[in-house]
Design a protein around this motif. Sequence first.
Motif, PDB file in Angstrom:
ATOM      1  N   ILE A 197     -64.799  66.674  25.511  1.00 42.13           N
ATOM      2  CA  ILE A 197     -66.240  66.368  25.391  1.00 42.13           C
ATOM      3  C   ILE A 197     -66.438  64.958  24.818  1.00 42.13           C
ATOM      4  O   ILE A 197     -65.682  64.529  23.939  1.00 42.13           O
ATOM      5  CB  ILE A 197     -66.908  67.425  24.460  1.00 42.13           C
ATOM      6  N   ASN A 252     -71.686  64.098  22.303  1.00 40.11           N
ATOM      7  CA  ASN A 252     -72.144  65.438  22.708  1.00 40.11           C
ATOM      8  C   ASN A 252     -71.449  66.565  21.937  1.00 40.11           C
ATOM      9  O   ASN A 252     -71.687  67.742  22.220  1.00 40.11           O
ATOM     10  CB  ASN A 252     -71.884  65.650  24.201  1.00 40.11           C
ATOM     11  N   SER A 279     -72.570  70.400  22.302  1.00 38.94           N
ATOM     12  CA  SER A 279     -71.735  71.208  23.209  1.00 38.94           C
ATOM     13  C   SER A 279     -71.155  72.420  22.478  1.00 38.94           C
ATOM     14  O   SER A 279     -70.933  73.464  23.097  1.00 38.94           O
ATOM     15  CB  SER A 279     -70.608  70.371  23.807  1.00 38.94           C
ATOM     16  N   LYS A 283     -69.192  73.801  35.459  1.00 40.35           N
ATOM     17  CA  LYS A 283     -69.532  72.751  34.495  1.00 40.35           C
ATOM     18  C   LYS A 283     -68.336  72.243  33.689  1.00 40.35           C
ATOM     19  O   LYS A 283     -68.300  71.087  33.301  1.00 40.35           O
ATOM     20  CB  LYS A 283     -70.612  73.262  33.518  1.00 40.35           C
ATOM     21  N   LEU A 321     -73.738  74.919  22.740  1.00 41.80           N
ATOM     22  CA  LEU A 321     -73.791  75.402  24.129  1.00 41.80           C
ATOM     23  C   LEU A 321     -72.629  76.359  24.414  1.00 41.80           C
ATOM     24  O   LEU A 321     -72.829  77.404  25.043  1.00 41.80           O
ATOM     25  CB  LEU A 321     -73.760  74.220  25.104  1.00 41.80           C
ATOM     26  N   ASN A 367     -77.125  69.775  28.975  1.00 39.79           N
ATOM     27  CA  ASN A 367     -76.415  68.700  29.683  1.00 39.79           C
ATOM     28  C   ASN A 367     -75.271  68.098  28.862  1.00 39.79           C
ATOM     29  O   ASN A 367     -74.694  67.092  29.263  1.00 39.79           O
ATOM     30  CB  ASN A 367     -77.406  67.578  30.072  1.00 39.79           C
ATOM     31  N   SER A 368     -74.969  68.718  27.742  1.00 39.25           N
ATOM     32  CA  SER A 368     -73.941  68.135  26.867  1.00 39.25           C
ATOM     33  C   SER A 368     -72.525  68.246  27.458  1.00 39.25           C
ATOM     34  O   SER A 368     -71.601  67.641  26.932  1.00 39.25           O
ATOM     35  CB  SER A 368     -73.983  68.794  25.484  1.00 39.25           C
ATOM     36  N   LEU A 369     -72.387  69.010  28.543  1.00 40.49           N
ATOM     37  CA  LEU A 369     -71.064  69.097  29.172  1.00 40.49           C
ATOM     38  C   LEU A 369     -70.879  68.011  30.237  1.00 40.49           C
ATOM     39  O   LEU A 369     -69.795  67.892  30.818  1.00 40.49           O
ATOM     40  CB  LEU A 369     -70.856  70.478  29.802  1.00 40.49           C
ATOM     41  N   ASP A 370     -71.956  67.225  30.466  1.00 39.32           N
ATOM     42  CA  ASP A 370     -71.834  66.156  31.465  1.00 39.32           C
ATOM     43  C   ASP A 370     -70.781  65.162  31.000  1.00 39.32           C
ATOM     44  O   ASP A 370     -70.732  64.791  29.828  1.00 39.32           O
ATOM     45  CB  ASP A 370     -73.176  65.435  31.652  1.00 39.32           C
TER      46      ASP A 370
END
Lengths: 98, 192
Positions: free
Chosen positions: B118, B122, B126, B148, B129, A13-16
Amino acid sequence: MNTKETWIDETLNSLDGIHRAPGPPDLFIKIQARLDHTENKRSSRQLAFYWRVAAGLALLIALNIVVTLYYHHTPASPMATPSAVASDYFSYLSPIKL
Amino acid sequence: MEVSPIIAKLRTGDEQTFRELVDQYRDRVFNTALGLLQHHENAEDVTQEVFIEVFRSVAGFRGDCSISTWIYRITVQKALEHIRTGSRRKRSGIMISLFGNEDRVNLSANAPFYHPGILLENKERSAILFQAISLLPVNQRTAFVLHKVEGLSQSEISRIMDTSVSSVESLIVRARRKLQQLLSDYYEKNER
């Protein structure tokens, strides 16, 4: 939920809340420069092609002129005149007549 | 099919219209390319290539989709071309485990990528990710990034990828599942 699952979820969820990355401000100028560069390249390639065609034609014309001049300046052989040809023709025929 | 006034103007080579189009879509194209390529210079390069392609191929644009969809399609296509040519050169950079299982790819093998949009809290997560995203199959990666990173709806993505909404949904679900697996491996290796 254990720590690992929590961490995975948080990472997923870090791209939220992500914002769009702004594109380069001088993009249009760069695009225009690239388009001009390609255009120039293309036109110089075309120019080179036309030059080659022109050179080929010039060579062909020059060769034709040389051949024509050579032909006209070569002294005509006596055999080439109509009367000479005719007399030559009859001289060959005469033995057959008898 | 009727062509929009913008397209009609672009076809005449109107520079002002082209400039407006670049300004309007610059961020969307760059952000999409950046999400897929995870490299600023390459994303900028692709962004330029996209607009050059738009300029050159506008005469052939049939108008069977919106300008936005068309530009996104070119962006995805150009970015994937870049990935393909890059991966051919850089394949050795990815450390695949001795078991030959691509799912166990070492996430820390690539340099971390920090997306400028970002949230600060995060940033580190990220980056991990994004490394996992770069290991997804191309279709899953495209759908996931468009959804996303670019924030497009599944129906918009389906038009861009020229597929059904359910296929896009499935691609995103599979991408998420694969990412979970990659992140789980990463977590275990790094013993958090």
